[in-house]
Write a protein that holds these residues in place. Structure first.
Motif, PDB file in Angstrom:
ATOM      1  N   ARG A  69      27.639 -27.864   9.227  1.00  0.00           N
ATOM      2  CA  ARG A  69      28.777 -27.067   9.694  1.00  0.00           C
ATOM      3  C   ARG A  69      29.710 -27.968  10.477  1.00  0.00           C
ATOM      4  O   ARG A  69      29.253 -28.779  11.308  1.00  0.00           O
ATOM      5  CB  ARG A  69      28.240 -25.949  10.598  1.00  0.00           C
ATOM      6  CG  ARG A  69      29.210 -24.864  10.886  1.00  0.00           C
ATOM      7  CD  ARG A  69      29.397 -23.966   9.679  1.00  0.00           C
ATOM      8  NE  ARG A  69      30.471 -23.022   9.949  1.00  0.00           N
ATOM      9  CZ  ARG A  69      31.733 -23.215   9.603  1.00  0.00           C
ATOM     10  NH1 ARG A  69      32.093 -24.300   8.963  1.00  0.00           N
ATOM     11  NH2 ARG A  69      32.643 -22.304   9.881  1.00  0.00           N
ATOM     12  N   ASN A  71      33.057 -28.570  13.044  1.00  0.00           N
ATOM     13  CA  ASN A  71      33.878 -27.975  14.100  1.00  0.00           C
ATOM     14  C   ASN A  71      35.364 -28.242  13.864  1.00  0.00           C
ATOM     15  O   ASN A  71      36.224 -27.535  14.368  1.00  0.00           O
ATOM     16  CB  ASN A  71      33.480 -28.571  15.455  1.00  0.00           C
ATOM     17  CG  ASN A  71      33.663 -27.586  16.576  1.00  0.00           C
ATOM     18  OD1 ASN A  71      33.711 -26.380  16.355  1.00  0.00           O
ATOM     19  ND2 ASN A  71      33.786 -28.086  17.781  1.00  0.00           N
ATOM     20  N   GLY A  79      35.217 -26.983   5.789  1.00  0.00           N
ATOM     21  CA  GLY A  79      34.428 -26.723   6.993  1.00  0.00           C
ATOM     22  C   GLY A  79      32.912 -26.770   6.827  1.00  0.00           C
ATOM     23  O   GLY A  79      32.190 -26.656   7.817  1.00  0.00           O
ATOM     24  N   PHE A 101      37.146 -22.579   6.829  1.00  0.00           N
ATOM     25  CA  PHE A 101      37.079 -22.206   8.247  1.00  0.00           C
ATOM     26  C   PHE A 101      36.109 -23.151   8.949  1.00  0.00           C
ATOM     27  O   PHE A 101      35.158 -23.646   8.345  1.00  0.00           O
ATOM     28  CB  PHE A 101      36.638 -20.740   8.416  1.00  0.00           C
ATOM     29  CG  PHE A 101      35.319 -20.407   7.756  1.00  0.00           C
ATOM     30  CD1 PHE A 101      34.153 -20.369   8.500  1.00  0.00           C
ATOM     31  CD2 PHE A 101      35.246 -20.157   6.388  1.00  0.00           C
ATOM     32  CE1 PHE A 101      32.931 -20.077   7.905  1.00  0.00           C
ATOM     33  CE2 PHE A 101      34.026 -19.865   5.779  1.00  0.00           C
ATOM     34  CZ  PHE A 101      32.871 -19.813   6.545  1.00  0.00           C
ATOM     35  N   THR A 102      36.386 -23.408  10.218  1.00  0.00           N
ATOM     36  CA  THR A 102      35.515 -24.303  10.999  1.00  0.00           C
ATOM     37  C   THR A 102      34.635 -23.464  11.935  1.00  0.00           C
ATOM     38  O   THR A 102      34.860 -22.273  12.095  1.00  0.00           O
ATOM     39  CB  THR A 102      36.366 -25.264  11.849  1.00  0.00           C
ATOM     40  OG1 THR A 102      37.223 -24.484  12.675  1.00  0.00           O
ATOM     41  CG2 THR A 102      37.198 -26.186  10.986  1.00  0.00           C
ATOM     42  N   GLY A 103      33.654 -24.082  12.544  1.00  0.00           N
ATOM     43  CA  GLY A 103      32.763 -23.352  13.451  1.00  0.00           C
ATOM     44  C   GLY A 103      31.452 -24.078  13.670  1.00  0.00           C
ATOM     45  O   GLY A 103      31.318 -25.267  13.359  1.00  0.00           O
ATOM     46  N   SER A 116      29.318 -19.335  10.336  1.00  0.00           N
ATOM     47  CA  SER A 116      30.186 -18.576  11.243  1.00  0.00           C
ATOM     48  C   SER A 116      31.366 -19.407  11.717  1.00  0.00           C
ATOM     49  O   SER A 116      31.268 -20.626  11.870  1.00  0.00           O
ATOM     50  CB  SER A 116      29.391 -18.086  12.453  1.00  0.00           C
ATOM     51  OG  SER A 116      28.950 -19.180  13.222  1.00  0.00           O
ATOM     52  N   SER A 117      32.480 -18.717  11.935  1.00  0.00           N
ATOM     53  CA  SER A 117      33.605 -19.303  12.665  1.00  0.00           C
ATOM     54  C   SER A 117      33.423 -18.863  14.121  1.00  0.00           C
ATOM     55  O   SER A 117      32.361 -18.341  14.471  1.00  0.00           O
ATOM     56  CB  SER A 117      34.931 -18.787  12.095  1.00  0.00           C
ATOM     57  OG  SER A 117      35.094 -17.421  12.432  1.00  0.00           O
ATOM     58  N   ASP A 118      34.449 -18.996  14.951  1.00  0.00           N
ATOM     59  CA  ASP A 118      34.306 -18.553  16.343  1.00  0.00           C
ATOM     60  C   ASP A 118      34.565 -17.054  16.499  1.00  0.00           C
ATOM     61  O   ASP A 118      34.559 -16.538  17.617  1.00  0.00           O
ATOM     62  CB  ASP A 118      35.224 -19.372  17.265  1.00  0.00           C
ATOM     63  CG  ASP A 118      34.673 -20.775  17.490  1.00  0.00           C
ATOM     64  OD1 ASP A 118      33.549 -21.059  17.009  1.00  0.00           O
ATOM     65  OD2 ASP A 118      35.351 -21.596  18.131  1.00  0.00           O
ATOM     66  N   TYR A 145      37.013 -13.694  20.527  1.00  0.00           N
ATOM     67  CA  TYR A 145      37.249 -15.127  20.531  1.00  0.00           C
ATOM     68  C   TYR A 145      37.851 -15.556  21.856  1.00  0.00           C
ATOM     69  O   TYR A 145      38.760 -14.935  22.363  1.00  0.00           O
ATOM     70  CB  TYR A 145      38.200 -15.535  19.400  1.00  0.00           C
ATOM     71  CG  TYR A 145      38.680 -16.952  19.556  1.00  0.00           C
ATOM     72  CD1 TYR A 145      37.814 -18.010  19.272  1.00  0.00           C
ATOM     73  CD2 TYR A 145      39.949 -17.238  20.044  1.00  0.00           C
ATOM     74  CE1 TYR A 145      38.217 -19.317  19.462  1.00  0.00           C
ATOM     75  CE2 TYR A 145      40.359 -18.544  20.235  1.00  0.00           C
ATOM     76  CZ  TYR A 145      39.491 -19.578  19.943  1.00  0.00           C
ATOM     77  OH  TYR A 145      39.892 -20.874  20.139  1.00  0.00           O
TER      78      TYR A 145
END
Lengths: 425, 140
Positions: A69, A71, A79, A101-103, A116-118, A145
Motif C-alpha cells: 500500500r 501513501n 496506489g 487512491f493512496t492510503g 483503504s484510503s484515509d 478524514y
C-alpha cells in the motif's frame, strides 16, 4: 506398457517438481551478499525491491505475491504495488501497480484484496490471472478524514469482521490542540467519532461509520493492529501522546518526556476504553496516570486507577506502525505465536536522541508475554544514533508473514521491501 | 582612589544591566555568545522542527531553505502568531501536523526566534524586527 507410461509420467512430474516447485523453496533463495539491515543470528535478509516510494502496510498471498500500500502515488501514479518473484531467488521480477487512491490499510480476505484510503475501505476481486482493478467495491464510505492521524488501517478477522482504526485528530483533546495552557475537554467529544477501533462487516457493501460498532475507545491512533487466530482477539498498540515537556515543563523534564508516555500493547476487548486522552501509562512507575490536561502532575492516578493496563509497555514515542502475530514454521520455536512490532521511530524524544527505528519481538503464550521484548531487526535508519528523523534512510512500517513463514517488512522512506528468512547459520 | 574605583565599577554594572534590560535582540545572553533566538527555538520549536531544522517527514515541515521561512515576513510572523491548521506543502512534500499558535511569546521573542531561524540552518535572510512583529500582531 501401462507401467512404463506411469513411470514416464512420474519422471516428467519429478522433472516438473525440480524445475518449477523447487525454485520456490527456501534453498534457492539468494540472500543479500551484504546485509543492509542487522538481524538476529541465524537469519538472512533479501532485498525484494529497493525503492518503491512511500510504502505503508503490506500483505502476502498464498502464492507469495506481495501487495504494498502506498501513501503517495508510485512512479506510475498508482496506489497499490504488486510484486512477484518468478525465478525463485526472492527478488521481485514483475512489478505492477493499480488503484487510484493512496492510503495505509491493506488486507486479504476470501477472494478479495481490501485497501483503504484515509476515508474509504475498498476491495478488488482476485481472479485466476490476478487483481481485477476494474471491479472496485466500496465496503465503508465517508469515514471522518483529518490530516492528523488520518490512516484508516484495517484488519480482517477470519469470521469476516473488519476492524478499522479511526485515529484522533488531536494530541490530548485540548480545547486548542497542542497549545500550552489549553485545558483538556471533559468528556472529550472527539471520542464519539474518533480515537478508537470501529468494527464493520467485510462482506457488506456501502456501509457508513454509523453502520459499524465502536468496538474499542480511548485509543489515540492504532496504526499497529493484528488479529491473533490463536487467542481469537484483536491486539493494538496505539501511538502515545506527545509533548509532555513542552506543554507542562513544570511536571516533566526533557528526559522524562523522552521516556513517557509508554507505548502500550493491549489485548482489545469489545466495548472497552483504554484511557486516551484522560490517562497514560508510565512504565517506570508501572501506573496508569492522569494526563496533565485533566489535572495530572506526573504522579496522580485519579480516575485512571481502573483503566486497563497494557500487556507490555515500551518507552515513549517509538511510533508502533504494525503488529504481526507469527504462526509460521520457518522461524525457530521461540518465535511461534509471538508478536513482531514495527517501530517506525520517534521524533518527540528531541532534544534527546531518537528511539525506535527497528522491528521488535515479544514471545507470547495465551495472550500474554512470556518474556521481555527484544530487537529482532535494526539498522534501517542507517546511522548508529538518530538525532533527527529526517536522517533516517529507511523506517520499518508494515509487516507480513509469507506462506513459507518468511517475515516481510516494508519501509516508509525509500519503499524498500525486505524479506527475512531463517537459514540456521 | 578606592572610592572612585567603587563608583566606576557600580556605573559599569549599572550600564551593563541597563543594556541587558533594554536591548531588543541583544539580551544578557551576549555574555555567553548565544543568540537569544536560539534559546526561544530550543524551548518552543525544536521538538517539532528538530535540532537540524529539517522537521519530521510527513508531519512537521522543515524550516530550512523554504520560501515559507525566507519569503514574505508577514506570512511567517502570522504563522507563529496564529498557528496553522491545514496540511502544508513544502518543497513538494506534504506535512500533516497542526502548528499551535505561539501568540503567548512576546514581540521581542518572536523577532528573535524568526531572526535566528532566517539566519541559521543554512538560511540567509534578513532580520525580523520587534516593530514588524508588533505591526502584524496589531493588524490581526
Amino acid at each position: 506398457m501401462t507401467k512404463t507410461i506411469y513411470s514416464i509420467g512420474f519422471r516428467i512430474f519429478s522433472l516438473y517438481l525440480m524445475l518449477y516447485a523447487l525454485p520456490n523453496a527456501a534453498q534457492s533463495l539468494k540472500p543479500d551478499a551484504k546485509k543492509t539491515i542487522i538481524v538476529q543470528k541465524g537469519f538472512d535478509v533479501i532485498t525484494i525491491v529497493p525503492s518503491l516510494g512511500r510504502a505503508r502496510h503490506i500483505t502476502v498471498d498464498s502464492n507469495g505475491t506481495i501487495y504494498v500500500r502506498m501513501n503517495e502515488y508510485n512512479i506510475d501514479g498508482k496506489g497499490i504495488v504488486v510484486l512477484k518473484d518468478t525465478d525463485g531467488d526472492g527478488r521481485a521480477d514483475i512489478i505492477n501497480s493499480f488503484g487510484d487512491f493512496t492510503g495505509t490499510g491493506i488486507a486479504l480476505y476470501k477472494n478479495y484484496l481490501y485497501a483503504s484510503s484515509d476515508s474509504v475501505v475498498y476491495r478488488f476481486p482476485l481472479t485466476a490471472t490476478g487483481i481485477d482493478a476494474s471491479k472496485l467495491d466500496t465496503i465503508v464510505n465517508g469515514l471522518p478524514y483529518n490530516p492528523q492521524h488520518g490512516s484508516k488501517n484495517i484488519v480482517i478477522a477470519p469470521d469476516g469482521k473488519l476492524y478499522v482504526n479511526i485515529g484522533a485528530p488531536s494530541n490530548a483533546c485540548q480545547e486548542v490542540d497542542r497549545t500550552k495552557g489549553s485545558k483538556g475537554m471533559d468528556p472529550c467529544p472527539l471520542l464519539e467519532t474518533y480515537g478508537g477501533i470501529w468494527q464493520f462487516d467485510a462482506n457488506k457493501l456501502n456501509q457508513k461509520q454509523s453502520d459499524g460498532i465502536r468496538y474499542a475507545s480511548g485509543l489515540r491512533n492504532c496504526v499497529a493492529m493484528d488479529w491473533d487466530i490463536l487467542t481469537k482477539h484483536l491486539y493494538a498498540l496505539p501511538h502515545g501522546r506527545d509533548q509532555l515537556n513542552t506543554l507542562y515543563p513544570e511536571f516533566y523534564s526533557n528526559e522524562q518526556n523522552a521516556e513517557l508516555p509508554s507505548e502500550e500493547l493491549f489485548q482489545i476487548t469489545k466495548g472497552t476504553s483504554y484511557g486516551w486522552p484522560y490517562c497514560y501509562f508510565d512504565h517506570l512507575q508501572n501506573k496508569k496516570l492522569l494526563s496533565p490536561e485533566y489535572g495530572g502532575d506526573s504522579k496522580i492516578t485519579g480516575r485512571c486507577d481502573t483503566m486497563p493496563k497494557p500487556i507490555i509497555a515500551f518507552p515513549g514515542h517509538w511510533a508502533p506502525n504494525d503488529l504481526l502475530f507469527y504462526h509460521g514454521n520457518m522461524f525457530p520455536e521461540k518465535y511461534k505465536h509471538g508478536v513482531f512490532i514495527a517501530f517506525h521511530g520517534s521524533w518527540n524524544r528531541a532534544p534527546l536522541k531518537q528511539g525506535g527505528y527497528f522491528v521488535a519481538f515479544v514471545p507470547m503464550k495465551d495472550g500474554k508475554p512470556t518474556g521481555t521484548w527484544e530487537v529482532f531487526a535494526e539498522g534501517f535508519a542507517g546511522g548508529k544514533e538518530i538525532t533527527s528523523p529526517n536522517d533516517a534512510k529507511h523506517r520499518p512500517m508494515g509487516l507480513a508473514e509469507g506462506p513459507d513463514g518468511s517475515l516481510y517488512i516494508s519501509d516508509s522512506v525509500a519503499g524498500t521491501i525486505y524479506r527475512i528468512i531463517y537459514v540456521n547459520k | 582612589m578606592y572610592k572612585s574605583l567603587i563608583v566606576i565599577t557600580t556605573c559599569l554594572i549599572l550600564i551593563i544591566s541597563y543594556q541587558s534590560l533594554n536591548a531588543e535582540t541583544v539580551s544578557s545572553n551576549i555574555i555567553t555568545g548565544v543568540h537569544p533566538g536560539k534559546v526561544v527555538y530550543e524551548t518552543y520549536c525544536l521538538t517539532c522542527h528538530q535540532a537540524d531544522g529539517y522537521g519530521v517527514p510527513g508531519l512537521n515541515p522543515p524550516i530550512v531553505k523554504t520560501e515559507w521561512v525566507l519569503g514574505d515576513k508577514n506570512r511567517l510572523i502570522n504563522i507563529v502568531l496564529k498557528g496553522l491548521n491545514t496540511p502544508i506543502n513544502v518543497n513538494g512534500q506534504t506535512y500533516r501536523n497542526p502548528m499551535p499558535s505561539h501568540a503567548f511569546l512576546t514581540d521581542v521573542e518572536i523577532a528573535n526566534v524568526l531572526t535566528y531561524v532566517r539566519s541559521n540552518f543554512g538560511n540567509k535572510a534578513s532580520a525580523i524586527t520587534t516593530a514588524e512583529v508588533q505591526t502584524v500582531r496589531a493588524a490581526k
